[in-house]
Structures are given as structure tokens and as C-alpha cells.
Scaffold this active site. Structure first.
Site, PDB file in Angstrom:
ATOM      1  CD  GLU A 189      29.449  81.551-100.069  1.00  0.00           C
ATOM      2  OE1 GLU A 189      30.049  80.525 -99.821  1.00  0.00           O
ATOM      3  OE2 GLU A 189      28.381  82.070 -99.804  1.00  0.00           O
ATOM      4  CD  GLU A 222      24.942  81.219-102.864  1.00  0.00           C
ATOM      5  OE1 GLU A 222      25.826  81.547-103.769  1.00  0.00           O
ATOM      6  OE2 GLU A 222      25.081  80.468-101.841  1.00  0.00           O
TER       7      GLU A 222
HETATM    8  C1  GAL Z   1      26.789  79.090-100.468  1.00  0.00           C
HETATM    9  C2  GAL Z   1      27.457  79.071-101.826  1.00  0.00           C
HETATM   10  C3  GAL Z   1      26.759  77.786-102.691  1.00  0.00           C
HETATM   11  C4  GAL Z   1      26.235  76.749-101.929  1.00  0.00           C
HETATM   12  C5  GAL Z   1      25.356  77.334-100.878  1.00  0.00           C
HETATM   13  C6  GAL Z   1      24.683  76.381-100.094  1.00  0.00           C
HETATM   14  O1  GAL Z   1      27.452  79.660 -99.678  1.00  0.00           O
HETATM   15  O2  GAL Z   1      27.779  80.200-102.554  1.00  0.00           O
HETATM   16  O3  GAL Z   1      27.781  77.415-103.682  1.00  0.00           O
HETATM   17  O4  GAL Z   1      27.427  76.164-101.289  1.00  0.00           O
HETATM   18  O5  GAL Z   1      26.029  78.127-100.080  1.00  0.00           O
HETATM   19  O6  GAL Z   1      23.732  76.854 -99.034  1.00  0.00           O
END
Ligand code: GAL
Length: 825
Positions: free
Chosen positions: A427, A518
């Protein structure tokens, strides 16, 4: 087995990748005395009282062994500059020093110190000479000590300054200190370079495989040398094949050679059967073996296919992964091999086959374990490029260090068979603009220079930026070239969240395969169920602080957790991934809860709610949904607990597999039989609560597969202890994890018990951590007492170095006490 006992002083072990994995050691008898020794013991440590103190102000030094980190010993406070996002624990500046001797015989050798990781901004001196600075807190790095050493009687002193005072510098808990292992290598002037081998398997079939070993040899003599380089390949301690080459190498130069091997009937590395080979390279100079270096590797063949997804050894498999931060819960960030192994065991048991090292280079021990246990690793390097996410983060070091840091990760990790993809970022702020495309291409080229056998990806949120809040829109155009996703830098398009867009992937990116880097970000507190007073909406919120952000219609959905606005329910994303072959797999955010980032909450919460497993290692309910889907083991899990107000409407859910139906009984009366329809992942009954026994029976072809009962629990009455292992090693590092259950008289878990439990351990061992999985608990993890959360807590005991038995006792006011005996051997 022993390869050779009679090799000379400088020879012997090398980057024995498995050196610290307990049960590999017996098979790795390389006498770790010379080439690489552990440099962890007997350091002195001092923490600055004031931020700008210099070392000379520090009078209080304490003796300790590494790995060590000091933040975890601090008190939780909302006022620490790291904030709740950083775990609400202190940072600061610490100093480490260690005195050591080098033998006179070592005068003509090369000595290097290797740090697996120091958080952060370390500076190192040897005998008063400055060696350098390394800002990145996760990178492994080394210094050549040779020119500055004293030999014989006279001592040497290494001094390390660790600066984690400038906070916030992380979006999660980082820990502070020399929190990973430190090594000292001593080699001949002619030796295999640091991270000096690279093994690939360009051809793999069932019958035969080709392995190619690239070896970098360094000559630090003032004269050219002629030497013999022999590599022998071993499997299961048996010699498979060997190759010998003569080399000539100029003075003060490095030379790279290649050796190829044919391995007949290769035992392939897979997640079910992670077979490991060993390449042992020896250098012979004037008839004496003067260096030996071991490279552990695996033989496997894989690809990411546009239509079939991930294919390993010719077989398509889904990557069922989880993202993991580096902390070990109550143990903080300090590396402990057994603690990592336990996390992986718990995940493996659920059926997880992939790990994403969010969002930084992992400890080498994690990769060793993934090689050995069979996990598909996404090795990730950065959360930040040139633009900050927190005020004092890596963006400030980006320009000077990104190239070297990235190279260090690839050079260090490229022999691990478990590593299947490199992630160059998560991100990243620049992801949707030209700068992101440009940096992406630069980083990808750096990786490709060192390894072309693995795809490069990045976690993008989402890959195509619509400038539209509603990511459910169908994308009609492929990603712009002036974005990371459209830059051509990536071999795999990595999706963070945006599950609504996955089915558009083949249209939007017809030439680049898919990975969900993710997903999900579901929120849950283990064992917590709350029912709103409005019983027309019987949505049990597993949450202890109301969350009103996001999408009100969809925020809370039955028992499948609360979802974040950007994420999904657990079932939602898995259903999509499961359905389409071209979706190669996903990495759920997260496997375990971690310290820091209690998003969407802040203080008093100090750790995350995203884990499928809580911070103490107790699975949350959804663990069993995945287990029922991802393993062959019979699963029947019913929840919630059975202690409610009479008449309260309750949804009872069951996750099950290997059965056609589940029947639920309340006090022996059937509430009906249910079966999963279509793509359902659970069944549910809605019923008014009445105390007693809830029983579920799963059946296949009319035969019972499993039965599960939950009884209404009485008052908390006794403690019950359960150790993960009854015998551990007396090596000063091994751990036993003891789960503490608060039960009623009849042995039922008291599902709301929050009693304070005090622990005591006898000699030969120490208590090194306590936890409950409660993100709002502010007791020290390093104490000897802890309040339970919903009937459970955990105590971690570390072995000393003396064999014998150890007794751990648990006491709590008004409860029958308990104790347990552990053997150290
Ligand atoms: C994502 C991020 C993670 C964590 C997660 C929480 O956007 O890559 O590191 O922050 O959100 O939902």
C-alpha cells in the site's frame, strides 16, 4: 550425521540455515565452533534516561543475552509517542556493548559480525572505530571487524547504539533493540562470501532435476590463489552427487563460479511434504580444506498461471495464506524460534499453507521453519517508499538505503524453497502515480538482477484506482501505465482488499496473474459475544467497543465477525477465492493478533483485533470455519458459549465438514437438522436461550462423525493448566506455553471469567510472558500475574540450561489452584 570431523580450523559450518531449529540440530552436526558462532551471550545494556544522553551519561548497565528488546518491558501509556498504533509502549535510545577475545591463531583470518536485525537506526563501533549506521530495523547486515581486532590476551569491545526515540515511525508495534540473533563468522582469507551461494532448480520433472549452484568466492590474500571447490549434494544424510572445480582467483577479488548437478528421482518440496536437500561446498587450498559452507535447498517447480492459478509441481493448489507481523505477542519482538514455530503449528493445524511477512524482511528463523514445515512465503520488503506513512518512518532513509536493503533481502532469502514471491511494497503511497510506476520498475529490476526465478508483486489497495469510493464498480479499463499496477514492474497483480473486483481481474489484467496479497481484516475479540437489546436484529457483535464507522447495513453480520469498511467478512472473500481457479490464493489479514494497530479503535486498546488467533494463541471461532474448509480432519465447532439471560434470542452457529448434516439438541430436545446449501460455510439455529446443555451431532450417511457439547457453566471454581509440551530442551531458549482455563466445579469453561491469576515457577526456568488475548489489558506482559479474558489466559516459561523438572503453579483468589510439571532435558 557428520560430514567430516577432521577439517581444519577455519572450516566448518556455514549459513546452516537450520542451525537454530531445535530438532534439525542433530542432523546438522557441523560443529558450530568456528565459521559461524552465536554472538548472543553476555552483553551489557543501558537505556538512555533522557533522549539526548550520550553513552558517557549512562551508569546503569545490566547484563543480558540477545535477542533482546526493551519496549516490551515498558508500561502501557497513551502518551508514548508511538501511540496506540505502535502498541502504546515506549521507544528510546539504548546502548549495547560486549567484550570478547580472539585467539592468536585467528590473526590471519577474516572476522565478521552479522546482525539479523536491529530496530532501528543502529550504529556500531569496534574498539572505538565507527563501522557504520543502518536505519532499517528489519534488514540483516554485517561488518568486517578484521582490520580493527586485537588478538590473544587483549580484549575487543563492540558497541551498538540503537535509536528508536524518533517516534512514531511505524504503523504497528516494532519493538526496540537488538531483537534478532547476532553471529560472528571467522573464515580463511579465501572463503565463500557472505550470502555467497545461490541455488536454483531450472529443470524439474518427476524423474530428474537439474540444480545449479552459483558460488561467490572471495580472496583476501595479497596474492592470487588456486584452489579446488567441491560441492556435494546430500538428501536425508546420504550423498547424492558431487562436483569438483579448480579455480584461480586474483588477490583481493571475488569470483563467481557455477556448478550443475543432476538429481535423479528428486524428492520434491511441497507444502504437504517439504523435502530439503543440502549442498555442502568446500574449498581446498594446498590440500587443506579451509572453508565449508552449507546451502539448504528444495527442489520444486511452480508457476502462476493466468487461468489455473498457482501450480506447484504440476498440481494447481490454492494459496491459503495469512499475513503475519513479526511480534510474538507477549514476548514482544525478540526472536525465539520455538515461539515462531508454535505460531506456525497453530496455523498449520487450521490448514494455512502460506505466510506473508507483513510488511518487512522476516527473521531468518521464520523462513527456516517455513522451509521445514511447508509454507508458501511472500517475502515482503517495504511498507514505505519515498513518502511517509508516519512522521519518522523509513521514507527519510529511502533515498540512501532502499537499494541496499532490498538487495539484502533477496541475497539473504533466495535459497529458501518456501519463498515463492517477492513483494516490493505494501500500500505504497505512490502506487497510483507515475512515481510509483518508476520506483516499482527500479525495485523490480533490482530483484531481477539477483533472482529471476520468483515473481515480483506488491500489495495494492486496489490495483486500479477508480477515484471512486465504490470499488464494486466494474472496471472498464486496464490499469493506467502511470501507476504501479500498470507499470509492467509486477509479475503478479497483488490485491489488497477490493474483493468485489476479483472477478474482473482477467478483463483488467489479461496478461498478469492474480494474487490477493491482503484480504478481509475482520474484527473479533476471542470469546466475546454481545447481543443488542433490539432482538429483532439478533446480530451478536463480537466486539467490546461499539464501532460505528463504515457501512451500517453491512458492518455487523451474524457470527462472522464485524467487518471493516475496506475489508470483508471471512466467509465472503474465501467464497470468491474458492470459486475461481485463476484466483491463485490469498493472504488474510491476519493469522494472529499483533501488538499495535487496534484499528478502528485507539487507546485504551493497544493491540489488534484482526487475528484469526488471539495474541495469546487461542483460536477465535472463525479459525474452525477455515479448518473445516482447509483440512481433512473432522471438524464440528459450535458457538457461542451457553451462559445467557433466560429468553434471550441466540444464534447458534456450527462449522463442520466431512458430514452431510448437523443436528442440534437443547437439553436433549432436537432443534432440527441442518445442512449447508450451495456455497454455505456454516449452519445456524435461532433459539431462545434456556440454561442446560447444547449438543451438536454431525453425521455422514446416517452415522455419527462428531459430537460436541456446551454446558451452561456455573461460577468459576478452579484453575486448569495445559502445557503445549511436557518436555523441553534445557538450552536456555526453549519455551513451554501453558494455557490456563478457569472452570466451574464440573469442569466447564467459565466463559466470562476474568479472574486475576498469579504464577510461580520453580528453579531452572523463568516466566517470560503472560497474556490473555485482551487488546485492552494494560498489565505488563513481563509480569507474573494476569487477568484472564473470557475464561482463558497464558503463561510462557523459558528453560534454563540445567536439566531436571520444573513446576509451574497458578493461584487465584477463591479458585482451586493448579500446578503442572515440565521436564527439561
Ligand atoms: C491494510 C494494511 C495493513 C493493516 C490493515 C488493517 O490496509 O496493509 O498493514 O493496516 O490494513 O486493516
Amino acid at each position: 550425521m557428520i560430514f567430516r570431523k577432521n577439517i581444519s580450523l577455519f572450516a566448518i559450518i556455514a549459513v546452516s540455515l537450520l542451525i537454530s531449529c531445535s530438532d534439525q540440530e542433530s542432523e546438522m552436526e557441523f560443529e558450530p565452533e568456528d565459521r559461524r558462532i552465536s554472538f548472543n551471550e553476555n552483553w551489557s545494556f543501558s537505556l538512555n534516561k533522557n533522549e539526548n544522553d550520550s553513552i558517557s551519561n549512562n551508569s546503569e548497565w545490566k547484563n543480558l543475552n540477545l535477542p533482546h528488546e526493551w519496549s516490551i518491558e515498558g508500561e502501557f501509556s497513551k502518551d508514548h509517542p508511538a501511540g496506540a498504533g505502535g502498541g502504546a509502549l515506549p521507544g528510546g535510545t539504548g546502548w549495547y556493548k560486549k567484550k570478547f577475545q580472539k585467539k592468536l591463531e585467528d590473526t590471519s583470518s577474516i572476522t565478521k559480525i552479522i546482525f539479523d536485525g536491529v530496530y532501528r537506526d543502529s550504529e556500531v563501533w569496534i574498539n572505538g572505530t565507527y563501522l557504520g549506521n543502518r536505519p532499517n530495523g528489519y534488514v540483516s547486515f554485517q561488518y568486517d571487524l578484521t582490520p580493527y581486532l586485537n588478538y590473544g590476551e587483549e580484549k575487543n569491545e563492540i558497541l551498538v547504539k540503537v535509536n528508536n526515540a524518533d517516534q512514531p515511525n511505524s504503523r504497528w508495534y516494532s519493538g526496540s533493540g537488538i531483537y534478532r540473533n547476532v553471529w560472528l563468522t571467522t573464515t580463511n582469507k579465501l572463503h565463500i562470501a557472505h550470502w555467497g551461494t545461490f541455488i536454483t532448480t531450472p529443470q524439474v520433472t518427476k524423474d530428474s532435476a537439474e540444480a545449479e549452484l552459483q558460488i561467490e568466492i572471495e580472496n583476501r590474500f595479497a596474492s592470487p590463489k588456486e584452489a579446488e571447490v567441491t560441492t556435494t549434494i546430500y538428501f536425508d544424510d546420504k550423498e547424492i552427487t558431487s562436483r569438483n572445480d579448480e579455480i584461480q582467483i586474483s588477490s583481493e577479488k571475488k569470483k563467481e563460479i557455477k556448478q550443475s548437478f543432476q538429481v535423479e528421482n528428486p524428492q520434491l518440496w511441497s507444502v504437504e511434504n517439504p523435502q530439503l536437500y543440502k549442498a555442502v561446498t568446500q574449498i581446498k587450498l594446498e590440500d587443506e580444506i579451509i572453508d565449508e559452507y552449507t546451502t539448504i535447498f528444495g527442489i520444486r517447480d511452480f508457476e502462476f498461471d493466468l487461468d489455473q492459478g498457482f501450480i506447484l509441481n504440476g498440481k494447481p493448489i490454492k494459496i491459503k495464506g495469512v499475513c503475519m507481523h513479526h511480534d510474538l505477542g507477549p514476548l514482544g519482538a525478540a526472536v525465539n524460534t520455538r515461539a515462531i514455530e508454535r505460531q506456525l503449528e497453530i496455523l498449520k493445524e487450521m490448514g494455512v499453507n502460506g505466510i506473508r511477512t507483513a510488511h518487512n524482511m522476516p527473521a531468518p528463523e521464520l523462513l527456516d521453519l517455513c522451509d521445514k514445515m511447508g509454507f508458501i512465503v511472500m517475502d515482503e520488503v517495504f511498507d514505505i517508499w519515498s513518502q511517509h506513512k508516519t512522521e519518522n518512518d523509513y521514507a527519510g532513509d529511502w533515498k540512501e538505503w532502499h537499494e541496499e536493503d532490498l538487495k539484502s533481502m533477496v541475497l539473504r532469502d533466495r535459497n529458501h524453497p518456501s519463498v515463492f514471491m517477492w513483494s516490493i511494497g505494501n500500500e505504497i503511497q505512490e502506487q497510483w502515480n507515475e512515481k510509483g510506476a518508476e520506483i516499482g520498475r527500479e525495485l523490480s529490476a533490482i530483484v531481477k538482477e539477483l533472482d529471476t526465478t520468483r515473481p515480483v508483486t506488491a500489495g495494492m489497495n486496489p490495483p486500479i484506482h477508480t477515484n471512486d469510493e465504490n470499488v464494486t464498480l466494474q472496471f472498464e479499463e486496464a490499469a493506467e501505465p502511470n501507476s504501479l499496477a500498470g507499470s509492467g514492474a509486477l509479475d503478479l497483480i497483488g490485491y489488497n482488499y477490493a474483493h468485489q473486483t476479483y472477478t474482473q481481474h482477467q478483463t483488467n489484467f489479461p496478461n498478469t496473474p492474480f494474487i490477493a496479497t491482503e484480504t478481509t481484516s475482520g474484527l473479533a475479540t476471542r470469546g466475546y459475544y454481545e447481543f443488542p437489546s433490539d432482538t429483532t436484529k439478533i446480530w451478536p457483535v463480537r466486539w467490546d467497543i461499539p464501532f460505528d464507522g463504515g457501512n451500517p447495513d453491512n458492518t455487523i453480520s451474524a457470527f462472522d465477525q464485524v467487518r471493516t469498511p475496506w475489508g470483508s467478512l471471512h466467509e465472503t472473500t474465501w467464497k470468491i477465492i474458492k470459486k475461481h481457479d485463476y484466483l491463485s490464493g490469498f493472504f488474510i489479514w491476519t493469522g494472529f493478533d499483533y501488538l499495535g494497530e487496534p484499528t478502528p479503535y485507539g487507546w485504551p486498546s493497544r493491540s489488534s483485533y484482526f487475528g484469526i488467533v488471539d495474541l495469546a494463541g487461542f483460536p477465535k471461532d472463525v479459525y474452525y470455519m477455515y479448518k473445516s474448509e482447509w483440512t481433512d480432519e473432522d471438524v464440528l465447532h459450535i458457538f457461542p458459549h451457553w451462559n445467557w439471560e433466560e429468553g434471550q434470542m441466540v444464534d447458534v452457529w456450527a462449522y463442520y465438514n466431512n458430514a452431510d448434516e448437523v443436528e442440534l439438541f437443547l437439553n436433549n430436545e432436537s432443534l432440527g437438522t441442518k445442512s449447508k446449501e450451495d456455497d454455505d460455510l456454516h449452519v445456524m439455529w435461532r433459539l431462545p436461550y434456556t440454561a442446560g446443555t447444547l449438543k451438536a451431532v454431525s453425521r455422514k450417511d446416517g452415522k455419527t462423525v462428531l459430537e460436541k457439547e456446551i454446558n451452561t457453566a456455573g461460577e468459576p471454581a478452579k484453575l486448569n493448566l495445559e502445557a503445549d509440551r511436557k518436555t523441553i530442551k534445557a538450552d536456555g531458549n526453549d519455551l513451554v506455553f501453558i494455557s490456563v482455563y478457569i472452570n466451574d466445579e464440573g469442569g466447564n469453561l467459565a466463559p466470562r471469567a476474568g479472574n486475576l491469576v498469579n504464577f510461580e515457577v520453580s528453579d531452572k526456568a523463568e516466566i517470560v510472558g503472560v497474556a490473555s488475548g485482551d487488546p485492552t489489558n494494560h498489565e505488563s506482559f513481563k509480569g507474573k500475574k494476569h487477568k484472564a479474558l473470557n475464561g482463558k489466559c497464558l503463561v510462557i516459561v523459558k528453560a534454563g540450561k540445567e536439566a531436571g523438572t520444573v513446576s509451574l503453579s497458578a493461584k487465584s483468589e477463591g479458585l482451586e489452584e493448579a500446578s503442572i510439571t515440565i521436564t527439561l532435558e
